[in-house]
Design a protein around this motif. Structure first.
Motif, PDB file in Angstrom:
ATOM      1  N   ARG A 255       0.812  -1.212   0.000  1.00  0.00           N
ATOM      2  CA  ARG A 255       0.000   0.000   0.000  1.00  0.00           C
ATOM      3  C   ARG A 255       0.851   1.270   0.000  1.00  0.00           C
ATOM      4  O   ARG A 255       0.443   2.309  -0.527  1.00  0.00           O
TER       5      ARG A 255
ATOM      6  N   ASP B 134      -9.418   7.086  -1.887  1.00  0.00           N
ATOM      7  CA  ASP B 134     -10.229   8.238  -2.279  1.00  0.00           C
ATOM      8  C   ASP B 134      -9.747   9.554  -1.659  1.00  0.00           C
ATOM      9  O   ASP B 134      -9.688  10.584  -2.326  1.00  0.00           O
ATOM     10  N   LEU B 135      -9.371   9.499  -0.385  1.00  0.00           N
ATOM     11  CA  LEU B 135      -8.945  10.734   0.296  1.00  0.00           C
ATOM     12  C   LEU B 135      -7.624  11.257  -0.237  1.00  0.00           C
ATOM     13  O   LEU B 135      -7.410  12.472  -0.294  1.00  0.00           O
TER      14      LEU B 135
ATOM     15  N   SER C 101      -5.846  10.238   8.779  1.00  0.00           N
ATOM     16  CA  SER C 101      -5.257   9.152   8.002  1.00  0.00           C
ATOM     17  C   SER C 101      -3.743   9.341   7.965  1.00  0.00           C
ATOM     18  O   SER C 101      -3.251  10.420   7.618  1.00  0.00           O
ATOM     19  N   VAL C 102      -3.033   8.291   8.324  1.00  0.00           N
ATOM     20  CA  VAL C 102      -1.568   8.338   8.327  1.00  0.00           C
ATOM     21  C   VAL C 102      -1.060   8.541   6.893  1.00  0.00           C
ATOM     22  O   VAL C 102      -0.301   9.454   6.596  1.00  0.00           O
ATOM     23  N   GLY C 103      -1.535   7.679   5.996  1.00  0.00           N
ATOM     24  CA  GLY C 103      -1.039   7.705   4.623  1.00  0.00           C
ATOM     25  C   GLY C 103      -1.358   9.015   3.910  1.00  0.00           C
ATOM     26  O   GLY C 103      -0.518   9.554   3.184  1.00  0.00           O
TER      27      GLY C 103
ATOM     28  N   ASP D  74      -2.045  -1.592  14.775  1.00  0.00           N
ATOM     29  CA  ASP D  74      -1.057  -2.607  14.384  1.00  0.00           C
ATOM     30  C   ASP D  74      -0.680  -3.528  15.543  1.00  0.00           C
ATOM     31  O   ASP D  74      -0.076  -4.582  15.322  1.00  0.00           O
TER      32      ASP D  74
ATOM     33  N   VAL E 198     -10.098   1.490  13.808  1.00  0.00           N
ATOM     34  CA  VAL E 198      -9.405   2.057  12.636  1.00  0.00           C
ATOM     35  C   VAL E 198      -9.733   1.292  11.345  1.00  0.00           C
ATOM     36  O   VAL E 198     -10.148   1.884  10.349  1.00  0.00           O
TER      37      VAL E 198
HETATM   38  C1  UD1 Z   1      -0.821   3.254   8.013  1.00  0.00           C
HETATM   39  C2  UD1 Z   1       0.186   2.195   8.404  1.00  0.00           C
HETATM   40  C3  UD1 Z   1      -0.518   0.974   8.977  1.00  0.00           C
HETATM   41  C4  UD1 Z   1      -1.401   1.397  10.139  1.00  0.00           C
HETATM   42  C5  UD1 Z   1      -2.335   2.536   9.734  1.00  0.00           C
HETATM   43  C6  UD1 Z   1      -3.110   3.099  10.918  1.00  0.00           C
HETATM   44  C7  UD1 Z   1       2.046   2.485   6.899  1.00  0.00           C
HETATM   45  C8  UD1 Z   1       2.824   1.934   5.756  1.00  0.00           C
HETATM   46  N1  UD1 Z   1       0.940   1.803   7.225  1.00  0.00           N
HETATM   47  O1  UD1 Z   1      -1.657   2.685   7.009  1.00  0.00           O
HETATM   48  O2  UD1 Z   1       0.484   0.065   9.431  1.00  0.00           O
HETATM   49  O3  UD1 Z   1      -2.180   0.299  10.549  1.00  0.00           O
HETATM   50  O4  UD1 Z   1      -1.581   3.616   9.156  1.00  0.00           O
HETATM   51  O5  UD1 Z   1      -2.251   3.489  11.918  1.00  0.00           O
HETATM   52  O6  UD1 Z   1       2.425   3.456   7.506  1.00  0.00           O
HETATM   53  N2  UD1 Z   1      -8.917   5.566   4.409  1.00  0.00           N
HETATM   54  C9  UD1 Z   1      -9.902   5.915   3.516  1.00  0.00           C
HETATM   55  N3  UD1 Z   1      -9.544   6.565   2.369  1.00  0.00           N
HETATM   56  C10 UD1 Z   1      -8.253   6.879   2.078  1.00  0.00           C
HETATM   57  C11 UD1 Z   1      -7.241   6.525   2.999  1.00  0.00           C
HETATM   58  C12 UD1 Z   1      -7.602   5.864   4.165  1.00  0.00           C
HETATM   59  O7  UD1 Z   1     -11.084   5.646   3.744  1.00  0.00           O
HETATM   60  O8  UD1 Z   1      -7.986   7.475   1.004  1.00  0.00           O
HETATM   61  C13 UD1 Z   1      -9.291   4.844   5.663  1.00  0.00           C
HETATM   62  C14 UD1 Z   1      -8.716   3.455   5.770  1.00  0.00           C
HETATM   63  O9  UD1 Z   1      -9.510   2.511   5.090  1.00  0.00           O
HETATM   64  C15 UD1 Z   1      -8.719   3.229   7.274  1.00  0.00           C
HETATM   65  C16 UD1 Z   1      -8.457   4.635   7.830  1.00  0.00           C
HETATM   66  O10 UD1 Z   1      -8.701   5.532   6.756  1.00  0.00           O
HETATM   67  O11 UD1 Z   1      -9.967   2.783   7.711  1.00  0.00           O
HETATM   68  C17 UD1 Z   1      -7.069   4.882   8.354  1.00  0.00           C
HETATM   69  O12 UD1 Z   1      -6.144   4.453   7.387  1.00  0.00           O
HETATM   70  P1  UD1 Z   1      -4.715   5.157   7.227  1.00  0.00           P
HETATM   71  O13 UD1 Z   1      -4.391   5.898   8.477  1.00  0.00           O
HETATM   72  O14 UD1 Z   1      -4.717   5.901   5.954  1.00  0.00           O
HETATM   73  O15 UD1 Z   1      -3.782   3.886   7.123  1.00  0.00           O
HETATM   74  P2  UD1 Z   1      -2.599   3.622   6.129  1.00  0.00           P
HETATM   75  O16 UD1 Z   1      -1.878   4.896   5.845  1.00  0.00           O
HETATM   76  O17 UD1 Z   1      -3.061   2.782   5.008  1.00  0.00           O
END
Ligand code: UD1
Length: 416
Positions: free
Chosen positions: A92, A124-125, A162-164, A305, A327
């Motif tokens: 991802r 999407d975000l 959102s982390v990512g 995690d 989460v």
């Molecule tokens: C990162 C971590 C992962 C951790 C997670 C939460 C990395 C490589 N991975 O994942 O190990 O478990 O943070 O701490 O750092 N979401 C949306 N739309 C988006 C993006 C996210 O709906 O465009 C939702 C996801 O489905 C989820 C929530 O937002 O339910 C949080 O996800 P996010 O914080 O973005 O996790 P990752 O960055 O994928």
């Protein structure tokens, strides 16, 4: 040879050094794309996700070389090549390359990213926020193309943390024209590490580690040498391993200051922990458990995690417990596998109820994602008899030499 065999029953004793953080190394490696020259990223874990990120950078024309724990990235020859679909789809974090590449080249086409199957995990975000920064994105069935003549700073209000998305926006904003405000921003230590790396390279970022980031775009960044912090989730996993198996271990270099919630829950669940300047001493032997309940959340709450390793501890303890996951919606995939080992866990909505059971017993179980896979291995340390955890490759995504490390601590485990 994609499995781990565990003969349960041995206590753990000794010391293990905690590897560098996966979730900090990946965005930092992506961030090297923003810098023209050679960056040296030290303490990069030797795990398959980092390998895939190295491959992706290589495919973009970078020269990437690992020397011990240091990954050197030379971005001088960056060209606009396609990224190998297998690396994009397996991980991802390949989405991180989007913000950085748009900043550097202005155009990206890539497949939709993959990673662990722990919920819908849409992007999407990411796309919506980048559109606010002046990016035009065309979404097709299996890939999307994004293009911009110049990234522009914007005030970005996110519907949830959102982390990512926070990381991608930071990468897009540091070289953008004007000011970008991200709110609510993720506060995870890994975001702080990314900001630390970029600040050393000359980026203007205010509010790192808070819920509001203000980024003033600069014209260029300079090459730097940066050390990735130790992995709090890996440290937490070995802590849980010691709680499952019993014994006393020292987690050398564990990032104590970022593990407050993990440590306080471990103590409530029956471990004794002593924080020292260079790590954490864990006594996993049965102490009184005062609370076997936890709720996951964004930092500084209990990390999602760590949810599966904590569930393994609850199941191994034979006591009742309860876990609420806030989460990811599909992060209870180990429940069926732990139940095969004799646990008695029931899921209702986003809550798992661990009903007390006797000692776990060995079984053949399947890793279905990274943290869940590691959790099955540590649960098996406490089980009576032999267990086999299949699909080891999921565990290899995030843990350096888990079999060797557990063996050094006295566990009877081997590759199978
Ligand atoms: C990162 C971590 C992962 C951790 C997670 C939460 C990395 C490589 N991975 O994942 O190990 O478990 O943070 O701490 O750092 N979401 C949306 N739309 C988006 C993006 C996210 O709906 O465009 C939702 C996801 O489905 C989820 C929530 O937002 O339910 C949080 O996800 P996010 O914080 O973005 O996790 P990752 O960055 O994928």
């Amino acid at each position: 040879m994609d499995a781990i065999r565990i003969y349960g029953g041995n206590c753990l004793e000794g010391q293990t050094t905690v590897q560098g953080s996966k979730n900090a190394s990946l965005p930092i490696l992506a961030a090297t794309l923003l810098i023209n020259g050679v960056c040296e990223i030290e303490n990069c874990p030797d795990i398959s996700d980092v390998y895939h990120m190295q491959r992706l950078l290589t495919s973009l024309g970078c020269r990437v070389e690992r020397k011990g724990t240091c990954v050197c990235v030379n971005t001088c020859c960056l060209s606009m090549c396609d990224m190998p679909a297998d690396s994009v789809c397996v991980m991802r974090s390949s989405i991180m390359l989007l913000g950085a590449l748009l900043a550097r080249t202005g155009r990206v086409c890539m497949e939709y990213p993959g990673g662990c199957v722990i919920g819908a995990r849409p992007i999407d975000l990411h796309l919506k926020s980048l559109r606010k920064m002046g990016v035009v994105i065309e979404e097709k069935e299996t890939e999307f193309c994004a293009e911009t003549s110049r990234l522009k700073g914007a005030a970005i209000k996110l519907p949830f943390v959102s982390v990512g998305v926070t990381e991608n926006l930071i990468l897009a904003a540091v070289l953008a024209e004007g000011v970008t405000v991200i709110e609510p921003a993720a506060r995870e230590p890994e975001i702080q590490a990314l900001c630390g790396f970029l600040q050393e390279a000359g980026a203007q970022i205010e509010g790192s580690g808070t819920g509001r980031l203000v980024i003033h775009g600069v014209k260029a960044l300079k090459p730097v040498k940066y050390r990735v912090p130790a992995d709090r989730i890996v440290a937490g996993t070995y802590l849980c391993a010691c709680m499952c198996a019993g014994g006393r271990i020292f987690l050398k270099d564990a990032p104590v200051c970022h593990m407050e919630s993990i440590l306080s829950h471990a103590v409530r669940m029956g471990a004794a922990v002593t924080c020292e300047p260079d790590g954490i001493l864990v006594d996993g032997r049965d102490h009184e458990s005062t609370c076997n309940r936890l709720t996951t959340g964004c930092y500084p709450m209990f990390p999602t995690d760590m949810q599966s390793p904590a569930m393994a501890v609850m199941a191994a303890s034979g006591r009742k417990g309860c876990i609420e996951e806030t989460v990811f919606e599909n992060r209870f995939r180990i429940v069926g596998e732990l139940n095969k080992m004799g646990a008695n866990i029931m899921v209702r909505g986003n809550t798992a109820y661990v009903n007390g059971s006797g000692r776990l017993c060995g079984a053949i179980v399947q890793a279905q994602e990274l943290r869940g896979g590691a959790a099955l291995v540590i649960a098996a340390l406490s089980a009576e008899g032999t267990s086999i955890v299949t699909n080891r490759h999921y565990i290899d995504r995030g843990y350096e030499d888990i079999v060797l490390n557990l063996r050094r601590l006295g566990a009877d485990v081997e590759l199978a």
